[in-house]
Scaffold this motif. Structure first.
Motif, PDB file in Angstrom:
ATOM      1  N   ALA A 283      15.044  -7.069 -29.245  1.00 46.31           N
ATOM      2  CA  ALA A 283      14.386  -6.300 -28.180  1.00 46.31           C
ATOM      3  C   ALA A 283      15.266  -6.141 -26.950  1.00 46.31           C
ATOM      4  CB  ALA A 283      13.072  -6.978 -27.804  1.00 46.31           C
ATOM      5  N   PHE A 284      15.352  -4.919 -26.464  1.00 44.43           N
ATOM      6  CA  PHE A 284      16.086  -4.635 -25.230  1.00 44.43           C
ATOM      7  C   PHE A 284      15.165  -4.924 -24.049  1.00 44.43           C
ATOM      8  CE2 PHE A 284      18.043  -1.477 -28.211  1.00 44.43           C
ATOM      9  CZ  PHE A 284      19.276  -2.116 -28.318  1.00 44.43           C
ATOM     10  N   ASP A 285      15.683  -5.673 -23.099  1.00 43.20           N
ATOM     11  CA  ASP A 285      14.908  -6.027 -21.913  1.00 43.20           C
ATOM     12  C   ASP A 285      15.660  -5.506 -20.695  1.00 43.20           C
ATOM     13  OD1 ASP A 285      13.154  -7.104 -20.102  1.00 43.20           O
ATOM     14  OD2 ASP A 285      13.943  -9.149 -20.269  1.00 43.20           O
ATOM     15  N   LEU A 286      15.393  -4.263 -20.317  1.00 45.45           N
ATOM     16  CA  LEU A 286      16.109  -3.610 -19.220  1.00 45.45           C
ATOM     17  C   LEU A 286      15.156  -3.325 -18.072  1.00 45.45           C
ATOM     18  CD1 LEU A 286      18.174  -1.029 -21.327  1.00 45.45           C
ATOM     19  CD2 LEU A 286      18.938  -3.242 -20.440  1.00 45.45           C
ATOM     20  N   LYS A 287      15.663  -3.480 -16.845  1.00 48.17           N
ATOM     21  CA  LYS A 287      14.834  -3.202 -15.667  1.00 48.17           C
ATOM     22  C   LYS A 287      14.460  -1.729 -15.595  1.00 48.17           C
ATOM     23  CE  LYS A 287      16.682  -6.992 -12.854  1.00 48.17           C
ATOM     24  NZ  LYS A 287      17.400  -7.351 -11.594  1.00 48.17           N
ATOM     25  N   ALA A 288      15.405  -0.874 -15.961  1.00 54.08           N
ATOM     26  CA  ALA A 288      15.146   0.569 -15.981  1.00 54.08           C
ATOM     27  C   ALA A 288      15.710   1.135 -17.270  1.00 54.08           C
ATOM     28  CB  ALA A 288      15.796   1.253 -14.775  1.00 54.08           C
ATOM     29  N   LYS A 289      14.963   2.047 -17.888  1.00 52.57           N
ATOM     30  CA  LYS A 289      15.406   2.614 -19.159  1.00 52.57           C
ATOM     31  C   LYS A 289      16.568   3.576 -18.945  1.00 52.57           C
ATOM     32  CE  LYS A 289      11.557   4.326 -20.653  1.00 52.57           C
ATOM     33  NZ  LYS A 289      10.573   4.977 -21.555  1.00 52.57           N
ATOM     34  N   PRO A 290      17.486   3.635 -19.908  1.00 55.12           N
ATOM     35  CA  PRO A 290      18.552   4.639 -19.841  1.00 55.12           C
ATOM     36  C   PRO A 290      17.974   6.026 -20.119  1.00 55.12           C
ATOM     37  CG  PRO A 290      18.617   3.524 -21.953  1.00 55.12           C
ATOM     38  CD  PRO A 290      17.572   2.812 -21.124  1.00 55.12           C
ATOM     39  N   ASP A 291      18.737   7.052 -19.775  1.00 52.83           N
ATOM     40  CA  ASP A 291      18.326   8.419 -20.105  1.00 52.83           C
ATOM     41  C   ASP A 291      18.564   8.726 -21.576  1.00 52.83           C
ATOM     42  OD1 ASP A 291      17.598   9.637 -17.439  1.00 52.83           O
ATOM     43  OD2 ASP A 291      19.604   8.879 -16.990  1.00 52.83           O
ATOM     44  N   VAL A 292      19.599   8.114 -22.143  1.00 53.66           N
ATOM     45  CA  VAL A 292      19.960   8.408 -23.522  1.00 53.66           C
ATOM     46  C   VAL A 292      20.808   7.269 -24.080  1.00 53.66           C
ATOM     47  CG1 VAL A 292      22.066   9.678 -22.867  1.00 53.66           C
ATOM     48  CG2 VAL A 292      20.953  10.182 -25.062  1.00 53.66           C
ATOM     49  N   ILE A 293      20.707   7.060 -25.376  1.00 55.81           N
ATOM     50  CA  ILE A 293      21.593   6.139 -26.093  1.00 55.81           C
ATOM     51  C   ILE A 293      22.636   6.970 -26.821  1.00 55.81           C
ATOM     52  CG2 ILE A 293      21.751   4.540 -28.053  1.00 55.81           C
ATOM     53  CD1 ILE A 293      18.969   3.509 -27.268  1.00 55.81           C
ATOM     54  N   VAL A 294      23.900   6.650 -26.590  1.00 60.66           N
ATOM     55  CA  VAL A 294      25.017   7.295 -27.295  1.00 60.66           C
ATOM     56  C   VAL A 294      25.884   6.182 -27.848  1.00 60.66           C
ATOM     57  CG1 VAL A 294      26.982   8.846 -27.132  1.00 60.66           C
ATOM     58  CG2 VAL A 294      24.957   9.272 -25.714  1.00 60.66           C
ATOM     59  N   THR A 295      26.045   6.138 -29.175  1.00 62.70           N
ATOM     60  CA  THR A 295      26.717   4.983 -29.758  1.00 62.70           C
ATOM     61  C   THR A 295      27.370   5.282 -31.097  1.00 62.70           C
ATOM     62  OG1 THR A 295      26.391   2.626 -30.253  1.00 62.70           O
ATOM     63  CG2 THR A 295      24.651   4.148 -30.978  1.00 62.70           C
ATOM     64  N   ALA A 332      10.537   0.773 -30.217  1.00 63.67           N
ATOM     65  CA  ALA A 332       9.550  -0.179 -29.715  1.00 63.67           C
ATOM     66  C   ALA A 332       9.808  -0.588 -28.269  1.00 63.67           C
ATOM     67  CB  ALA A 332       9.529  -1.421 -30.611  1.00 63.67           C
ATOM     68  N   THR A 333      11.072  -0.788 -27.913  1.00 66.94           N
ATOM     69  CA  THR A 333      11.371  -1.348 -26.584  1.00 66.94           C
ATOM     70  C   THR A 333      11.939  -0.333 -25.598  1.00 66.94           C
ATOM     71  OG1 THR A 333      13.582  -2.089 -27.289  1.00 66.94           O
ATOM     72  CG2 THR A 333      11.753  -3.615 -27.602  1.00 66.94           C
ATOM     73  N   LEU A 334      12.370   0.832 -26.083  1.00 62.99           N
ATOM     74  CA  LEU A 334      12.839   1.903 -25.196  1.00 62.99           C
ATOM     75  C   LEU A 334      12.180   3.220 -25.612  1.00 62.99           C
ATOM     76  CD1 LEU A 334      16.675   1.065 -25.002  1.00 62.99           C
ATOM     77  CD2 LEU A 334      14.913   0.542 -23.295  1.00 62.99           C
ATOM     78  N   PRO A 335      10.852   3.263 -25.633  1.00 66.40           N
ATOM     79  CA  PRO A 335      10.158   4.474 -26.103  1.00 66.40           C
ATOM     80  C   PRO A 335      10.502   5.688 -25.241  1.00 66.40           C
ATOM     81  CG  PRO A 335       8.644   3.028 -24.923  1.00 66.40           C
ATOM     82  CD  PRO A 335       9.901   2.250 -25.123  1.00 66.40           C
ATOM     83  N   GLY A 336      10.665   6.820 -25.906  1.00 66.34           N
ATOM     84  CA  GLY A 336      10.975   8.059 -25.200  1.00 66.34           C
ATOM     85  C   GLY A 336      12.451   8.317 -25.003  1.00 66.34           C
ATOM     86  N   VAL A 337      13.317   7.337 -25.306  1.00 65.22           N
ATOM     87  CA  VAL A 337      14.765   7.500 -25.091  1.00 65.22           C
ATOM     88  C   VAL A 337      15.398   8.140 -26.327  1.00 65.22           C
ATOM     89  CG1 VAL A 337      16.944   6.311 -24.653  1.00 65.22           C
ATOM     90  CG2 VAL A 337      14.848   5.536 -23.513  1.00 65.22           C
ATOM     91  N   PRO A 338      16.086   9.277 -26.170  1.00 60.35           N
ATOM     92  CA  PRO A 338      16.753   9.917 -27.309  1.00 60.35           C
ATOM     93  C   PRO A 338      18.008   9.154 -27.718  1.00 60.35           C
ATOM     94  CG  PRO A 338      17.198  11.146 -25.309  1.00 60.35           C
ATOM     95  CD  PRO A 338      16.225  10.061 -24.936  1.00 60.35           C
ATOM     96  N   VAL A 339      18.488   9.441 -28.922  1.00 61.74           N
ATOM     97  CA  VAL A 339      19.633   8.709 -29.488  1.00 61.74           C
ATOM     98  C   VAL A 339      20.626   9.676 -30.106  1.00 61.74           C
ATOM     99  CG1 VAL A 339      20.362   7.009 -31.218  1.00 61.74           C
ATOM    100  CG2 VAL A 339      18.187   6.693 -29.990  1.00 61.74           C
ATOM    101  N   VAL A 340      21.907   9.467 -29.794  1.00 65.90           N
ATOM    102  CA  VAL A 340      23.004  10.092 -30.536  1.00 65.90           C
ATOM    103  C   VAL A 340      23.778   8.953 -31.179  1.00 65.90           C
ATOM    104  CG1 VAL A 340      25.094  11.497 -30.450  1.00 65.90           C
ATOM    105  CG2 VAL A 340      23.183  12.019 -28.913  1.00 65.90           C
ATOM    106  N   ALA A 341      23.884   8.970 -32.500  1.00 66.56           N
ATOM    107  CA  ALA A 341      24.543   7.877 -33.207  1.00 66.56           C
ATOM    108  C   ALA A 341      25.404   8.427 -34.344  1.00 66.56           C
ATOM    109  CB  ALA A 341      23.509   6.902 -33.759  1.00 66.56           C
TER     110      ALA A 341
END
Length: 408
Positions: A283-295, A332-341
């Motif tokens: 689980a990611f525990d971040l104070k503020a969600k990122p705009d996007v995951i790029v990985t 589950a832990t960053l709902p709404g965040v898009p992903v580029v992988a």
């Protein structure tokens, strides 16, 4: 609307997708030989803009919409270099013309300039146009010492433009080779590909990058390695979040980002960065969600030959579990965040082996596939892009995912 010609990289389908994602009013005209894309846009495409694109080698802007012939080019060159003081340096980049045509033309251009009291020097050859380093060093992009004229032949018509931007190869080499820590034991993500992935990420956030290119976003790379994606993120002036389950990688990423800040003068108050150790399946525990995951998740072990079917099947099974658990964690832990992988693609004697189980479960996990317009899909019904260099036996499948879960 001005017409542009983009000289595409060695993965033209990805180059076109990136341009489509990056230019808000992108209007594709046609593709020539898989090498050149003609398109229209009101956006001012220049050297600065091209520095954010990984898949385009050079961009030319049309100088005149009326029909022109080779006989008109010396006059065009004289007009385009009217403000140059002293000797004029110029280059010709032709498509559909013979080396003899180019040789005769640059001689005619020299004669035209000298007849008006202007000494001239040609760079490049009749067969190979000037390389991008020369265009930068000789002042042909900003017009300070000359220009490069682009000629594209289509039947009886000739598209004539002027090169306004070209990739800065030296800058890529410096940040790829001079950074303090490099890991040659794992698959090296090319900086250009990292830029492409980031542009796809910004497209998922904004719809198109375009006018939002300067809007600061926060990018999270949960498989950061030595920090190729975080480096390119910071160069854009965007905020960086990065993690990896290897402490060695975390330390390397931190060192590389600090080096980049010093090299380019990027203060932390203008673009933040945070790097920590974490398993991306936890689980990611971040104070503020990122705009996007790029990985770049993981491609598995590098291969020096085609994988036997049994080995490809074993690697596929291992990667399926990792990708599914990672995406379930994000949902589950960053709902709404898009992903580029990137997902691995193995090349065997029977063709490609791709991930399937996680693909079939995307909707259940909480994602839907997204793809920019103007994309020629490699596999029908699979709207993704495959990046593979010649001779590689493990390629990268670029997957763009929008969350179907509401942001909390």
């Amino acid at each position: 609307m001005p017409s542009y010609a983009a000289f595409l990289g060695h993965q033209p389908h990805i180059s076109i997708a990136e341009l489509s994602a990056s230019i808000p009013d992108f209007d594709l005209e046609r593709v020539l030989g898989g090498e050149i894309l003609l398109f229209r846009s009101d956006l001012n495409l220049d050297v600065g803009y091209l520095q954010t694109l990984g898949g385009t080698v050079a961009i030319a802007r049309q100088v005149d919409k009326k029909d022109l012939t080779l006989e008109d080019i010396p006059q065009v060159l004289r007009n385009e270099t009217a403000g140059v003081q002293g000797k004029v340096t110029f280059s010709l980049r032709g498509y559909g013309f013979s080396p003899r045509d180019i040789r005769n033309l640059y001689r005619a251009c020299k004669t035209e300039l000298r007849s008006h009291g202007r000494p001239a020097r040609y760079v490049g050859t009749e067969s190979v146009p000037a390389i991008s380093v020369v265009l930068h060093d000789e002042g042909l992009l900003d017009g300070s010492h000359g220009c490069e004229i682009v000629l594209i032949k289509e039947g009886d018509a000739t598209w004539v433009g002027r090169t306004v931007a070209a990739q800065d190869i030296n800058a890529y080499a410096k940040r790829d080779m001079d950074k303090p820590v490099r890991d040659t034991h794992v698959g090296l993500l090319p900086p250009k590909l990292a830029q492409i992935l980031l542009n796809f990420g910004a497209w998922l956030v904004h719809g198109t990058v375009g006018g939002n290119a300067e809007k600061q976003i926060t990018v999270f790379d949960p498989f950061c390695g030595t920090g190729v994606i975080p480096i390119e993120t910071l160069l854009r002036g965007w905020n960086v979040l990065a993690s990896d389950d290897s402490l060695k990688a975390v330390n390397a990423c931190e060192r590389n980002l600090e080096w980049l800040r010093k090299e380019h003068g990027i203060p932390k108050k203008e673009a933040t960065s945070k790097v920590w150790k974490q398993d991306a399946r936890k689980a990611f525990d971040l104070k503020a969600k990122p705009d996007v995951i790029v990985t770049e998740t993981t491609l598995g072990p590098p291969l020096e030959k085609k994988a036997p079917l049994k080995e490809a099947s074993r690697l596929k099974s291992m990667m399926e579990d990792l990708q599914e658990n990672f995406l379930r964690n994000v949902a589950a832990t960053l709902p709404g965040v898009p992903v580029v992988a990137t997902w691995p693609v193995w090349y065997t004697s029977k063709g490609q082996t791709r991930l399937e189980k996680v693909w079939d479960k995307l909707h259940d996990i909480g994602f839907r596939i997204a793809i920019p317009s103007a994309v020629d899909l490699e596999v029908t019904g699979r709207p993704t892009l495959v990046y593979r260099r010649p001779g590689q036996f493990v390629g990268r499948e670029i997957v763009m995912l929008q969350s179907t879960r509401k942001a909390s």
